[in-house]
Every structure is written in C-alpha cells, then in structure tokens.
Scaffold this motif. Structure first.
Motif, PDB file in Angstrom:
ATOM      1  N   LEU A  71       0.818  -1.213   0.000  1.00 40.19           N
ATOM      2  CA  LEU A  71       0.000   0.000   0.000  1.00 40.19           C
ATOM      3  C   LEU A  71       0.851   1.263   0.000  1.00 40.19           C
ATOM      4  N   ARG A  72       2.173   1.117  -0.043  1.00 35.38           N
ATOM      5  CA  ARG A  72       3.033   2.300  -0.038  1.00 35.38           C
ATOM      6  C   ARG A  72       2.755   3.162  -1.276  1.00 35.38           C
ATOM      7  N   GLU A  73       3.144   4.404  -1.167  1.00 37.93           N
ATOM      8  CA  GLU A  73       2.904   5.379  -2.221  1.00 37.93           C
ATOM      9  C   GLU A  73       3.743   5.091  -3.456  1.00 37.93           C
ATOM     10  N   HIS A  74       3.374   5.736  -4.522  1.00 41.05           N
ATOM     11  CA  HIS A  74       4.162   5.760  -5.757  1.00 41.05           C
ATOM     12  C   HIS A  74       5.606   6.042  -5.361  1.00 41.05           C
ATOM     13  N   GLU A  75       6.506   5.142  -5.691  1.00 42.45           N
ATOM     14  CA  GLU A  75       7.890   5.271  -5.231  1.00 42.45           C
ATOM     15  C   GLU A  75       8.602   6.373  -6.002  1.00 42.45           C
ATOM     16  N   ARG A  76       9.231   7.267  -5.228  1.00 49.25           N
ATOM     17  CA  ARG A  76       9.924   8.417  -5.806  1.00 49.25           C
ATOM     18  C   ARG A  76      11.262   8.583  -5.110  1.00 49.25           C
ATOM     19  N   SER A  77      12.232   9.099  -5.851  1.00 48.91           N
ATOM     20  CA  SER A  77      13.535   9.362  -5.247  1.00 48.91           C
ATOM     21  C   SER A  77      13.376  10.425  -4.174  1.00 48.91           C
ATOM     22  N   GLY A  78      14.386  10.604  -3.370  1.00 45.70           N
ATOM     23  CA  GLY A  78      14.333  11.592  -2.295  1.00 45.70           C
ATOM     24  C   GLY A  78      14.657  13.004  -2.753  1.00 45.70           C
ATOM     25  N   GLU A  79      14.861  13.201  -4.053  1.00 41.24           N
ATOM     26  CA  GLU A  79      15.187  14.531  -4.565  1.00 41.24           C
ATOM     27  C   GLU A  79      13.980  15.456  -4.445  1.00 41.24           C
TER      28      GLU A  79
END
Length: 167
Positions: A71-79
């Motif tokens: 259920l985690r969010e759309h994975e995005r870099s930490g930038e």
C-alpha cells in the motif's frame, strides 16, 4: 461494504530525505482526529508502512491496524521536486515510464497497490474496510474500482488528511 481510502495527515517535511520516511506533523493531529467521526466504528483497518500513514491510522482508530507493504505510495527518489504537481501529472500522462529519474512507473504502482487492495476486499468481503495511505495510490485505486480514468483534479484537491469513499 464500503471502502474508505484515507489520505495521511500533513507530514513533517524533511528536505533531502525521501518522503516515504517522513513522520506525521504533530500540528496536523487535530485535522486527523476530525476524520474519526466520518469512519465506521467497525471495520477492517490496514495502512501503508510509511510512518506518516501508520501514525495517521493510529490516531484514527483504537483497534488493530494491519501494515501492508504494497500500500506504499508511488515510489519516488528523495530529490526535492520544485514542480511536484507537474511531475505527477506527467506520471499519469505516461504511466508506462518514470516521470523523473528514480520514480517508479505509475503502471507498476497501480499494479502493486490495486492488487493489494483487491486482496483485502476479497478477504473482507461484506465488511467495511479502511485503508490509510497516499493520494496518488488512492487515485489509482479509485479509478480501477470505479472503471473511470484517474481523476487528477480530485488528486490535486486532496487535503492532508482526506477521505475517498468507494461503495
């Protein structure tokens, strides 16, 4: 059976760290508590593993809450992304490829999250279900369950916290 998709409360933003690691901002607790009256007293509860979602769920119910990694969010870099709404809109326009370097293609997010939600709904057929998670993921789930295209205007208007109800 009603599905309640709760978007987490406002996070305590820590620039330079991935949003997936951010905690809930204590200043948003009252906003989260205000949602309690809009949710069923008896339901099956699950949350994303991200801290801001887990902490939101803990404020919303005194009962047990299962943590589901998918259920985690759309994975995005930490930038940090200056035009975050524009980047998310690009992700929706071209879901088969990353909108930015380090971002998960939206199709992959949709497959992961929708599969997890459908499993929960199958196991808890006939019950109210409350899922605590994220705006982009819930936009994908609502589109899939209703057979409609993703509603980007609703995505843009989502508050932190907020609630999407699907009957």
């Amino acid at each position: 059976m009603t599905l309640h998709l709760v978007r987490h409360g406002r996070p305590a933003i820590t620039p330079g760290t991935p949003a997936a690691t951010w905690d809930l901002d204590p200043a948003s607790y009252d906003d989260v508590w205000a949602l309690r009256d809009r949710l069923p007293a008896r339901a099956a509860w699950f949350t994303s593993p991200e801290p801001k979602a887990v902490q939101t769920a803990q404020l919303l119910t005194d009962g047990d809450v299962g943590v589901l990694p998918d259920l985690r969010e759309h994975e995005r870099s930490g930038e940090w992304v200056e035009d975050f709404p524009g980047a998310v809109r690009r992700a929706f326009e071209h879901p088969d490829r990353p909108a930015l370097d380090g971002w998960e293609p939206l199709d992959a997010c949709r497959e992961r999250v929708v599969r997890a939600v459908r499993r929960v709904l199958d196991v808890h057929a006939g019950e109210d279900v409350v899922l605590v998670g994220h705006g982009t993921a819930w936009t994908l789930v609502a589109a899939d369950l209703t057979g409609q295209p993703p509603d980007l205007d609703r995505w843009a208007a989502l508050a932190m916290p907020d609630l999407i109800t699907v009957d």
